[in-house]
Design a protein around this motif. Structure first.
Motif, PDB file in Angstrom:
ATOM      1  N   ILE A  59      94.651 -61.053 -81.643  1.00  0.00           N
ATOM      2  CA  ILE A  59      94.545 -59.889 -81.570  1.00  0.00           C
ATOM      3  C   ILE A  59      93.175 -59.389 -81.803  1.00  0.00           C
ATOM      4  CG2 ILE A  59      95.520 -57.270 -81.619  1.00  0.00           C
ATOM      5  CD1 ILE A  59      98.154 -58.395 -82.283  1.00  0.00           C
ATOM      6  N   SER A  60      92.332 -58.866 -80.301  1.00  0.00           N
ATOM      7  CA  SER A  60      91.137 -58.360 -80.588  1.00  0.00           C
ATOM      8  C   SER A  60      90.953 -56.737 -79.909  1.00  0.00           C
ATOM      9  CB  SER A  60      90.225 -59.083 -79.784  1.00  0.00           C
ATOM     10  OG  SER A  60      90.263 -60.556 -80.159  1.00  0.00           O
ATOM     11  N   GLU A  61      89.894 -56.295 -80.512  1.00  0.00           N
ATOM     12  CA  GLU A  61      89.570 -54.979 -79.534  1.00  0.00           C
ATOM     13  C   GLU A  61      89.162 -55.326 -78.284  1.00  0.00           C
ATOM     14  OE1 GLU A  61      87.155 -52.390 -82.006  1.00  0.00           O
ATOM     15  OE2 GLU A  61      88.185 -52.674 -83.808  1.00  0.00           O
ATOM     16  N   ASP A  62      89.318 -54.405 -77.250  1.00  0.00           N
ATOM     17  CA  ASP A  62      89.097 -54.750 -75.887  1.00  0.00           C
ATOM     18  C   ASP A  62      87.664 -53.941 -75.397  1.00  0.00           C
ATOM     19  OD1 ASP A  62      89.849 -52.080 -75.526  1.00  0.00           O
ATOM     20  OD2 ASP A  62      91.563 -52.491 -74.345  1.00  0.00           O
ATOM     21  N   GLY A  63      87.160 -53.358 -76.275  1.00  0.00           N
ATOM     22  CA  GLY A  63      86.050 -52.619 -75.863  1.00  0.00           C
ATOM     23  C   GLY A  63      86.149 -51.230 -75.594  1.00  0.00           C
ATOM     24  N   SER A  64      87.215 -50.875 -75.275  1.00  0.00           N
ATOM     25  CA  SER A  64      87.561 -49.398 -74.880  1.00  0.00           C
ATOM     26  C   SER A  64      88.499 -48.484 -75.890  1.00  0.00           C
ATOM     27  CB  SER A  64      88.283 -49.259 -73.570  1.00  0.00           C
ATOM     28  OG  SER A  64      89.385 -49.887 -73.497  1.00  0.00           O
ATOM     29  N   GLY A  65      88.593 -49.298 -76.998  1.00  0.00           N
ATOM     30  CA  GLY A  65      89.292 -48.606 -78.152  1.00  0.00           C
ATOM     31  C   GLY A  65      90.802 -48.973 -77.998  1.00  0.00           C
ATOM     32  N   GLY A  66      91.065 -50.078 -77.341  1.00  0.00           N
ATOM     33  CA  GLY A  66      92.371 -50.503 -76.948  1.00  0.00           C
ATOM     34  C   GLY A  66      92.404 -51.995 -77.697  1.00  0.00           C
ATOM     35  N   LEU A  67      93.605 -52.588 -77.680  1.00  0.00           N
ATOM     36  CA  LEU A  67      93.947 -53.914 -78.269  1.00  0.00           C
ATOM     37  C   LEU A  67      94.392 -54.829 -77.014  1.00  0.00           C
ATOM     38  CD1 LEU A  67      95.347 -53.251 -81.639  1.00  0.00           C
ATOM     39  CD2 LEU A  67      93.241 -53.808 -81.157  1.00  0.00           C
ATOM     40  N   THR A  68      94.113 -56.214 -77.086  1.00  0.00           N
ATOM     41  CA  THR A  68      94.563 -57.076 -76.413  1.00  0.00           C
ATOM     42  C   THR A  68      94.842 -58.341 -77.376  1.00  0.00           C
ATOM     43  OG1 THR A  68      92.377 -58.345 -75.919  1.00  0.00           O
ATOM     44  CG2 THR A  68      93.118 -56.718 -74.207  1.00  0.00           C
ATOM     45  N   GLY A  69      95.625 -59.222 -76.701  1.00  0.00           N
ATOM     46  CA  GLY A  69      96.140 -60.300 -77.487  1.00  0.00           C
ATOM     47  C   GLY A  69      96.560 -61.698 -76.791  1.00  0.00           C
ATOM     48  N   LYS A  70      95.721 -62.693 -77.233  1.00  0.00           N
ATOM     49  CA  LYS A  70      95.751 -63.925 -76.402  1.00  0.00           C
ATOM     50  C   LYS A  70      96.167 -65.050 -77.270  1.00  0.00           C
ATOM     51  CE  LYS A  70      91.284 -64.816 -75.495  1.00  0.00           C
ATOM     52  NZ  LYS A  70      90.088 -65.481 -75.251  1.00  0.00           N
ATOM     53  N   ILE A  71      96.925 -65.884 -76.482  1.00  0.00           N
ATOM     54  CA  ILE A  71      97.335 -67.012 -77.173  1.00  0.00           C
ATOM     55  C   ILE A  71      96.458 -68.190 -77.350  1.00  0.00           C
ATOM     56  CG2 ILE A  71      98.888 -69.335 -76.859  1.00  0.00           C
ATOM     57  CD1 ILE A  71     100.850 -67.549 -75.383  1.00  0.00           C
ATOM     58  N   ILE A  72      96.202 -68.524 -78.626  1.00  0.00           N
ATOM     59  CA  ILE A  72      95.135 -69.459 -78.912  1.00  0.00           C
ATOM     60  C   ILE A  72      95.592 -70.863 -79.458  1.00  0.00           C
ATOM     61  CG2 ILE A  72      93.409 -67.556 -79.446  1.00  0.00           C
ATOM     62  CD1 ILE A  72      93.997 -68.082 -82.516  1.00  0.00           C
ATOM     63  N   LYS A  73      96.748 -70.906 -80.004  1.00  0.00           N
ATOM     64  CA  LYS A  73      97.397 -72.383 -80.121  1.00  0.00           C
ATOM     65  C   LYS A  73      98.687 -72.248 -80.268  1.00  0.00           C
ATOM     66  CE  LYS A  73      96.887 -75.759 -84.048  1.00  0.00           C
ATOM     67  NZ  LYS A  73      96.423 -76.072 -85.201  1.00  0.00           N
ATOM     68  N   GLY A  74      99.350 -73.311 -79.711  1.00  0.00           N
ATOM     69  CA  GLY A  74     100.919 -73.731 -79.815  1.00  0.00           C
ATOM     70  C   GLY A  74     101.122 -74.439 -81.057  1.00  0.00           C
ATOM     71  N   LEU A  75     102.061 -74.027 -81.548  1.00  0.00           N
ATOM     72  CA  LEU A  75     102.517 -74.544 -83.150  1.00  0.00           C
ATOM     73  C   LEU A  75     103.670 -75.547 -82.821  1.00  0.00           C
ATOM     74  CD1 LEU A  75     101.732 -71.547 -85.438  1.00  0.00           C
ATOM     75  CD2 LEU A  75     100.300 -73.696 -84.720  1.00  0.00           C
ATOM     76  N   ARG A  76     104.368 -75.567 -81.818  1.00  0.00           N
ATOM     77  CA  ARG A  76     105.604 -76.386 -81.778  1.00  0.00           C
ATOM     78  C   ARG A  76     105.185 -77.834 -81.467  1.00  0.00           C
ATOM     79  NH1 ARG A  76     109.280 -72.685 -77.685  1.00  0.00           N
ATOM     80  NH2 ARG A  76     107.287 -72.870 -76.583  1.00  0.00           N
ATOM     81  N   ALA A  77     105.958 -78.759 -81.952  1.00  0.00           N
ATOM     82  CA  ALA A  77     105.696 -80.261 -81.793  1.00  0.00           C
ATOM     83  C   ALA A  77     105.632 -80.782 -80.417  1.00  0.00           C
ATOM     84  CB  ALA A  77     106.712 -81.023 -82.516  1.00  0.00           C
ATOM     85  N   ASN A  78     106.395 -79.994 -79.323  1.00  0.00           N
ATOM     86  CA  ASN A  78     106.265 -80.350 -78.014  1.00  0.00           C
ATOM     87  C   ASN A  78     105.619 -79.507 -77.245  1.00  0.00           C
ATOM     88  OD1 ASN A  78     107.969 -78.158 -78.218  1.00  0.00           O
ATOM     89  ND2 ASN A  78     109.792 -78.952 -76.919  1.00  0.00           N
ATOM     90  N   ASP A  79     104.762 -78.972 -77.941  1.00  0.00           N
ATOM     91  CA  ASP A  79     103.818 -77.988 -76.803  1.00  0.00           C
ATOM     92  C   ASP A  79     102.790 -78.831 -76.197  1.00  0.00           C
ATOM     93  OD1 ASP A  79     104.792 -75.394 -76.885  1.00  0.00           O
ATOM     94  OD2 ASP A  79     103.523 -74.888 -78.888  1.00  0.00           O
ATOM     95  N   GLN A  80     102.501 -78.739 -75.079  1.00  0.00           N
ATOM     96  CA  GLN A  80     101.641 -79.310 -74.243  1.00  0.00           C
ATOM     97  C   GLN A  80     100.377 -78.183 -73.920  1.00  0.00           C
ATOM     98  OE1 GLN A  80     103.740 -80.926 -71.015  1.00  0.00           O
ATOM     99  NE2 GLN A  80     104.894 -82.362 -72.106  1.00  0.00           N
ATOM    100  N   PRO A  81      99.091 -78.712 -74.148  1.00  0.00           N
ATOM    101  CA  PRO A  81      98.103 -77.947 -74.006  1.00  0.00           C
ATOM    102  C   PRO A  81      97.958 -77.536 -72.427  1.00  0.00           C
ATOM    103  CG  PRO A  81      97.177 -80.064 -74.752  1.00  0.00           C
ATOM    104  CD  PRO A  81      98.686 -79.941 -74.620  1.00  0.00           C
ATOM    105  N   ASP A  82      98.325 -78.424 -71.660  1.00  0.00           N
ATOM    106  CA  ASP A  82      98.308 -78.093 -70.081  1.00  0.00           C
ATOM    107  C   ASP A  82      99.478 -77.147 -69.488  1.00  0.00           C
ATOM    108  OD1 ASP A  82     100.063 -80.264 -70.393  1.00  0.00           O
ATOM    109  OD2 ASP A  82      99.062 -81.262 -68.749  1.00  0.00           O
ATOM    110  N   ARG A  83     100.252 -76.665 -70.263  1.00  0.00           N
ATOM    111  CA  ARG A  83     101.676 -76.142 -70.101  1.00  0.00           C
ATOM    112  C   ARG A  83     101.022 -74.797 -68.991  1.00  0.00           C
ATOM    113  NH1 ARG A  83     105.095 -73.568 -74.022  1.00  0.00           N
ATOM    114  NH2 ARG A  83     106.396 -72.392 -72.910  1.00  0.00           N
ATOM    115  N   ARG A  84     101.841 -74.404 -68.236  1.00  0.00           N
ATOM    116  CA  ARG A  84     101.703 -73.221 -67.369  1.00  0.00           C
ATOM    117  C   ARG A  84     102.566 -72.339 -67.382  1.00  0.00           C
ATOM    118  NH1 ARG A  84      96.811 -73.862 -64.370  1.00  0.00           N
ATOM    119  NH2 ARG A  84      96.097 -76.316 -64.940  1.00  0.00           N
ATOM    120  N   CYS A  85     102.193 -71.017 -67.130  1.00  0.00           N
ATOM    121  CA  CYS A  85     103.238 -69.965 -66.901  1.00  0.00           C
ATOM    122  C   CYS A  85     103.877 -69.969 -65.468  1.00  0.00           C
ATOM    123  CB  CYS A  85     102.701 -68.605 -67.262  1.00  0.00           C
ATOM    124  SG  CYS A  85     103.923 -67.278 -67.545  1.00  0.00           S
ATOM    125  N   THR A  86     104.858 -70.857 -65.207  1.00  0.00           N
ATOM    126  CA  THR A  86     105.278 -71.091 -63.921  1.00  0.00           C
ATOM    127  C   THR A  86     106.318 -69.738 -63.563  1.00  0.00           C
ATOM    128  OG1 THR A  86     107.199 -72.443 -64.790  1.00  0.00           O
ATOM    129  CG2 THR A  86     105.299 -73.447 -63.910  1.00  0.00           C
TER     130      THR A  86
END
Length: 161
Positions: A59-86
């Motif tokens: 979670i980071s500041e977005d520059g306008s006083g708000g916040l955004t959150g980004k997924i930076i790492k999957g932690l499950r054993a079966n997570d694939q780095p190329d998984r897409r939001c279908t």
């Protein structure tokens, strides 16, 4: 008389240094406390079904006083780095989940953050969102809901060092 003033001035100087030092220390404690209660940082999410760690969200500041959150790492054993939001239906459709912004538009409202949205990349649904910290900033309560906050669910995320 002159000697008294010299001692008095020396005493006043030492007292002033102590006051400045105490103020600096107190200011540091207050700043650290405020920072620890801030949602800015890296958080471990927990899977609702298994109770196991799921991902790391930054979670980071977005520059306008708000916040955004980004997924930076999957932690499950079966997570694939190329998984897409279908299942996503907005501009994130078929985008990589790793690196995806899932929280946006959060604005501070007192001791919590509100007014934003959170995406569940598992089902592609976007919910209204509010968040607040607990336990001295070590836990983040994230509530996603439809319409009113009563119609939703909360997750507790854990701060990562």
């Amino acid at each position: 008389m002159f000697q008294f003033n010299t001692r008095g001035n020396a005493f006043a100087a030492r007292a002033a240094r102590r006051i400045v030092l105490a103020g600096a220390l107190l200011g540091g404690v207050i700043a650290a406390h405020a920072q620890s209660n801030s949602p800015v940082g890296v958080w471990q999410t927990i899977d609702d079904h298994s109770g196991q760690p799921k991902a790391l969200v930054q979670i980071s500041e977005d520059g306008s006083g708000g916040l955004t959150g980004k997924i930076i790492k999957g932690l499950r054993a079966n997570d694939q780095p190329d998984r897409r939001c279908t299942a996503c239906t907005d501009s994130r459709k078929d985008q990589l989940i790793l690196g995806m912004t899932i929280i946006d538009g959060m604005k501070q409202a007192g001791s919590e953050w509100d007014g934003g949205h959170i995406l569940d990349p598992e089902n592609g649904k976007v919910y209204r969102c509010k968040i607040h910290t607990e336990d001295g900033g070590q836990k983040l309560v994230v509530r996603g809901y439809l319409g009113i906050s009563l119609l939703g669910r909360s997750q507790t995320w854990v701060r990562q060092q």
